[in-house]
Design an enzyme around this catalytic site. Structure first.
Site, PDB file in Angstrom:
ATOM      1  N   GLU A  61      -9.745  -1.333   5.238  1.00  0.00           N
ATOM      2  CA  GLU A  61     -10.347  -0.965   6.510  1.00  0.00           C
ATOM      3  C   GLU A  61     -11.612  -1.788   6.781  1.00  0.00           C
ATOM      4  OE1 GLU A  61      -8.801   0.846   8.531  1.00  0.00           O
ATOM      5  OE2 GLU A  61      -8.331   2.870   7.820  1.00  0.00           O
ATOM      6  N   ASN A  83      -7.325  -1.682  14.462  1.00  0.00           N
ATOM      7  CA  ASN A  83      -8.743  -1.938  14.143  1.00  0.00           C
ATOM      8  C   ASN A  83      -8.899  -3.151  13.208  1.00  0.00           C
ATOM      9  OD1 ASN A  83      -7.855  -0.985  11.683  1.00  0.00           O
ATOM     10  ND2 ASN A  83      -9.384   0.635  11.485  1.00  0.00           N
ATOM     11  N   HIS A  85      -7.253  -3.656  10.302  1.00  0.00           N
ATOM     12  CA  HIS A  85      -7.023  -3.468   8.862  1.00  0.00           C
ATOM     13  C   HIS A  85      -5.765  -4.202   8.394  1.00  0.00           C
ATOM     14  CE1 HIS A  85      -4.792   0.631   9.494  1.00  0.00           C
ATOM     15  NE2 HIS A  85      -3.904  -0.309   9.312  1.00  0.00           N
ATOM     16  N   ASP A 145       0.810  -1.214   0.000  1.00  0.00           N
ATOM     17  CA  ASP A 145       0.000   0.000   0.000  1.00  0.00           C
ATOM     18  C   ASP A 145       0.847   1.269   0.000  1.00  0.00           C
ATOM     19  OD1 ASP A 145       0.948  -0.330   2.569  1.00  0.00           O
ATOM     20  OD2 ASP A 145      -0.999  -0.326   3.540  1.00  0.00           O
TER      21      ASP A 145
HETATM   22  C1  GLP Z   1      -0.597   1.183   8.491  1.00  0.00           C
HETATM   23  C2  GLP Z   1      -0.304   0.289   7.278  1.00  0.00           C
HETATM   24  C3  GLP Z   1      -0.491  -1.183   7.578  1.00  0.00           C
HETATM   25  C4  GLP Z   1       0.148  -1.533   8.908  1.00  0.00           C
HETATM   26  C5  GLP Z   1      -0.523  -0.768  10.020  1.00  0.00           C
HETATM   27  C6  GLP Z   1       0.039  -1.042  11.391  1.00  0.00           C
HETATM   28  O1  GLP Z   1      -1.820   1.828   8.444  1.00  0.00           O
HETATM   29  N1  GLP Z   1      -1.048   0.643   6.119  1.00  0.00           N
HETATM   30  O2  GLP Z   1       0.036  -1.950   6.519  1.00  0.00           O
HETATM   31  O3  GLP Z   1       0.053  -2.926   9.144  1.00  0.00           O
HETATM   32  O4  GLP Z   1      -0.431   0.626   9.754  1.00  0.00           O
HETATM   33  O5  GLP Z   1       1.184  -0.291  11.642  1.00  0.00           O
HETATM   34  P1  GLP Z   1       2.166  -0.533  12.825  1.00  0.00           P
HETATM   35  O6  GLP Z   1       2.945  -1.752  12.494  1.00  0.00           O
HETATM   36  O7  GLP Z   1       3.045   0.696  12.871  1.00  0.00           O
HETATM   37  O8  GLP Z   1       1.345  -0.689  14.070  1.00  0.00           O
END
Ligand code: GLP
Length: 242
Positions: free
Chosen positions: A144, A137, A139, A68
């Site tokens: 989402e 959440n 995702h 992404d």
């Molecule tokens: C972002 C990314 C996800 C990731 C998530 C969690 O929104 N788009 O791919 O898994 O955050 O991030 P973190 O690992 O910093 O908690």
């Protein structure tokens, strides 16, 4: 089939996940690796860099395809996922620039960018292994919680929770992009293997959904239980409510 592994520390979790990725790279002729951003896989990337420096893994034949990107951030923006990948992985290893793919968040025609990205993934034969993190959440990528989920690469509106969670990396919450471009469920599920990493108490509640018997698009990551080969690696804090 889902396998859940719980580790004493973030470091052990990262080492185990990196070992899985290394084995796929070393046993595949032209490996295609699906990459994720976020703080969770940083340790995994550090381990892969260490392995590369110790000649245990070679990225010269690897193609990477990221999950992404934020819509509206140029590649050189410090919070763009292009920038992140370069800082935490690409610039330290021998992957070829032409074999690295991250969705373009500033394409003139974003619809076309989504289609092109899906075509590229299909042409590559999908990922041999997909690395994933998880949002608090639930995702995955930027898919989402919603009633309907998109199978294709898509432009999605970030939820207020995600905007708030990700605002820790920006000077103010107003600077957080409101949209992302993300692989859809098909792109993720067609990976031959998935390795998901999650750490810390903030992920404990959502990680419960890996151990129960339900799936719901309100917790997108719960759908991953339907994948044929997924390893979920948790540190003991993320696993504390299992
Ligand atoms: C972002 C990314 C996800 C990731 C998530 C969690 O929104 N788009 O791919 O898994 O955050 O991030 P973190 O690992 O910093 O908690």
């Amino acid at each position: 089939m889902i396998t859940i592994k719980v580790f004493e520390s973030y470091d052990e979790m990262s080492a185990y996940a990196a070992e899985i990725v290394k084995e796929v790279i070393n046993s595949t002729e032209k490996p295609v690796i699906g990459l994720a951003t976020g703080t969770s896989p940083i340790g995994l990337y550090e381990k892969l860099i260490e392995m590369y420096k110790n000649n245990q893994v070679d990225f010269s034949q690897v193609t990477s395809i990221n999950l992404d990107e934020y819509v509206g951030l140029p590649d050189d923006h410090p919070q763009s996922y292009h920038y992140f990948m370069n800082e935490y992985l690409f610039k330290h290893i021998n992957i070829k620039k032409e074999n690295v793919f991250v969705p373009n968040g500033i394409a003139d025609d974003m619809e076309q960018e989504c289609k092109d990205y899906d075509r590229r993934l299909r042409d590559l034969g999908y990922a041999d292994i997909q690395i994933l993190g998880i949002g608090a959440n639930g995702h995955i990528g930027f898919n989402e919680p919603n009633v309907n989920m998109n199978t294709n690469t898509n432009i999605c509106n970030l939820t207020p929770e995600t905007i708030k969670a990700n605002s820790r990396f920006f000077d103010s919450i107003d600077e957080v992009p409101k949209q992302g471009i993300t692989l859809g469920l098909e792109g993720i599920f067609k990976a031959k293997k998935i390795v998901l990493v999650a750490n810390g108490f903030s992920k404990a509640e959502v990680c419960k959904s890996f151990a129960d018997e339900y799936v719901t698009t309100q917790v997108p990551a719960s759908l991953l239980k339907l994948h044929k080969d997924i390893v979920v690696c948790l540190d003991k804090e993320a696993a504390s409510l299992l």
